[in-house]
Design an enzyme around this catalytic site. Sequence first.
Site, mmCIF file in Angstrom:
data_model
loop_
_atom_site.group_PDB
_atom_site.id
_atom_site.type_symbol
_atom_site.label_atom_id
_atom_site.label_comp_id
_atom_site.label_asym_id
_atom_site.label_seq_id
_atom_site.Cartn_x
_atom_site.Cartn_y
_atom_site.Cartn_z
ATOM 1 C CG ASN A 63 -0.236 -0.040 2.519
ATOM 2 O OD1 ASN A 63 0.463 0.904 2.868
ATOM 3 N ND2 ASN A 63 -0.360 -1.151 3.256
ATOM 4 C CG ASP A 107 -7.163 -5.684 6.725
ATOM 5 O OD1 ASP A 107 -6.574 -5.605 7.823
ATOM 6 O OD2 ASP A 107 -7.891 -4.776 6.272
#
Length: 392
Positions: free
Chosen positions: A203, A274
């Site tokens: 990310n 996640d």
Amino acid sequence: MKIIVGITGGIAAYKAPELVRLLKKAGHEVRCAATGHALEFVTRVTLETVSGAPLYSDLFASGRTEHISLKDWGEMLVVAPATANIIGKVASGIADDALSTLLLAFSSKPVVMAPAMNCEMWAHPAVQRNVETLKSWGIRMVGPAEGELACGVSGVGRMSEPEEIVKSVATVLQHTGPLAGQRWLVTAGPTYERIDSVRFIGNYSSGKMGFALAEALAGAGAEVELVTGPTSLNISTSRRVNVHRVESAREMYAAATEVFPSCHGAILSAAVADYRPAECADHKLKKNGSEGMTLELVQNPDILATLGGMKREGQTLVGFALETDNEEANAQRKLEKKNLDYIVLNSLRDKGAGFGVDTNKVYIIGRDGSRTESPLLSKQEVARLIINTVTS
Ligand code: PMT
């Protein structure tokens, strides 16, 4: 921290405005106190302009006991340059002007002195005796350095450069700051979840927010365990920050759960993936001729929720929430579900906040219902606001 810069009458006083500027840049609030002789070398206007506060130089000007109110305000006093005269006065308990009076009143708080004088004056037994006396009382000396002196000779007597003095201030603060003796865990940056030997899921986190938190905690005197995902950032070596560099969420989980039990608190600002690929190929995956590709993902451990379950009485746990919609409700839900004391909400809808940038705008929501909102600030300023809020 609230720092008073005391300036005495030596040529090195011309470096005092630069010292004030650097201390302010490091996030300190600064006020100046000067002797009459210092004002022969540097002007009141300069000192008031760089510090942004009135100069204290006359014991009687205000008609009040300003040496006491200034002593109550200040958390540290830095005398730069410190002449043989001021060193001798303090060693002898003389208080005959604004700065020497303030110095005697400051006996229970940290004092740093940066001596500056001619090398023969510095070597004089009386000066050396006075310096030893001050050191034995806990006053920290930085310098003097060796080099060319204003009087034309070379030797030991030059005032240390302002950068050196700022480093010394940081070292003293680590032992005297409000969080001295405490240990804090910080997570920072992204995690990379490997797909094969050349690709990963990641990310846009740069680690800037987490590194700013680690620096601010260290600046307040804490020892910091910084567990960071891949980032090019570094911590300045003068700080007491132990950096643990990890790559994946599972590595971050292992490092964070190991150090958390010995910490007073933890602030988790990392953007943790996640999910990770169920399998990581040990070679570069090739196109197999079909139009699409399906990657099976499995869930990563939730580090913050795990620490919430491990949390002991007296430990403070702070999480972050990066949201794009229903911000407050989502943050409140995470606060409760993960057993946090505070959650720091930042929204990608706020311009200048979140990933990659040098600024952030946050809402610090407490379990006790408290709510602190910041304007758009530098990540360093946001870090200090978070730390002040969660440790007060
Ligand atoms: O690094 P920068 O470029 O400076 O950007 C800073 C930031 C935007 C990354 C930072 O301010 C921030 O918001 N960090 C949290 C981002 C995030 O992943 O939020 P989240 O809502 O998905 O996670 C909630 C909390 O749980 C976070 O404290 C996160 O660290 C933690 N978490 C999440 C998943 C997981 N598996 N383990 C966790 O510990």
